[in-house]
Design an enzyme around this catalytic site. Structure first.
Site, PDB file in Angstrom:
ATOM      1  N   HIS A   1       0.696  -1.185  -0.135  1.00  0.00           N
ATOM      2  CA  HIS A   1      -0.089   0.040   0.129  1.00  0.00           C
ATOM      3  C   HIS A   1       0.904   1.326  -0.036  1.00  0.00           C
ATOM      4  CE1 HIS A   1      -2.775  -2.632   2.760  1.00  0.00           C
ATOM      5  NE2 HIS A   1      -3.223  -2.813   1.173  1.00  0.00           N
TER       6      HIS A   1
ATOM      7  N   LYS B   1       6.155   6.172   6.847  1.00  0.00           N
ATOM      8  CA  LYS B   1       5.778   5.555   8.065  1.00  0.00           C
ATOM      9  C   LYS B   1       6.894   4.901   9.024  1.00  0.00           C
ATOM     10  CE  LYS B   1       1.802   3.482   5.219  1.00  0.00           C
ATOM     11  NZ  LYS B   1       1.185   2.383   4.754  1.00  0.00           N
TER      12      LYS B   1
ATOM     13  N   TYR C   1       1.874   1.399  13.747  1.00  0.00           N
ATOM     14  CA  TYR C   1       2.574   2.028  12.565  1.00  0.00           C
ATOM     15  C   TYR C   1       2.142   3.627  13.019  1.00  0.00           C
ATOM     16  CZ  TYR C   1      -1.273   0.595   9.502  1.00  0.00           C
ATOM     17  OH  TYR C   1      -2.536   0.128   8.931  1.00  0.00           O
TER      18      TYR C   1
ATOM     19  N   ASP D   1      -6.418  -5.993  -1.998  1.00  0.00           N
ATOM     20  CA  ASP D   1      -5.077  -6.274  -2.239  1.00  0.00           C
ATOM     21  C   ASP D   1      -5.078  -7.530  -3.314  1.00  0.00           C
ATOM     22  OD1 ASP D   1      -4.486  -4.720  -0.151  1.00  0.00           O
ATOM     23  OD2 ASP D   1      -3.893  -6.142   1.439  1.00  0.00           O
TER      24      ASP D   1
END
Length: 186
Positions: free
Chosen positions: A61, A71, A131, A169
């Site tokens: 992603h 991130k 995250y 996904d």
């Protein structure tokens, strides 16, 4: 914290200093001052957490401009294989990846800068994954490339018959069919 550079510039593994004694352990999971000194200034604005079972694969992603995200990720329970793929047009490392095992025991963190697709695979019975993001999530800017793209050369360490992916996904394009919205600023 110890900063471990990888084969791709800007993608960094972080090893915290862990203090252990008979009571257990303690470590600083994040220090803005130390992060700024050793990696560079990133202002994190959102923390996320997911829990997944063995075989779950999330990714690969990213958020499209202007809502890009860097991130800082870690696994607080269990074990994951975490991966960053360079998707910056013109980058000398375009299409290459860095993979790192993040576990509740090694306490490692992984910094993924903007311009990279990110994903992970759960290698333990369950995993809790956290995250920090430097931008707020925008569903309309959601993007991805196929986590099962063999051309990326990622060994996810999960047999295909045990892989669990979201419907979303399974629909991402392969890297060869992908028109990246990112460019490399060298």
């Amino acid at each position: 914290m110890e900063v471990i550079k990888t084969d791709i510039d800007g993608v960094i593994i972080i090893e915290p200093r862990i203090f252990k004694d008979a009571r257990g352990y303690f470590f600083e999971s994040f220090s803005q001052r130390e992060f700024d000194e050793k990696i560079g200034h990133v202002e994190f604005v959102q923390d996320n957490e997911s829990m997944s079972s063995y075989g779950v694969m999330r990714g690969l992603h990213f958020q499209r401009p202007p809502f890009t995200q860097a991130k800082l990720v870690r696994c607080v329970k269990g074990k994951v294989l975490d991966v960053a793929v360079d998707i910056r047009k013109g980058s000398p490392t375009y299409g290459r990846h860095v993979a790192v095992e993040l576990t509740e025991d090694n306490h490692r963190q992984f910094f993924i800068p903007k311009g990279f697709a990110h994903g992970f695979a759960v290698l333990s019975e369950t995993a809790v994954f956290q995250y920090k993001c430097d931008g707020v999530y925008h569903p309309e800017a959601d993007g991805g490339i196929s986590i099962l793209d063999d051309s990326l050369g990622i060994d996810w360490r999960i047999p295909t018959e045990h892989a669990i992916l979201s419907e979303k996904d399974t629909k991402h394009s392969l890297l060869k069919d992908f028109d990246s919205p990112f460019t490399c600023q060298q």
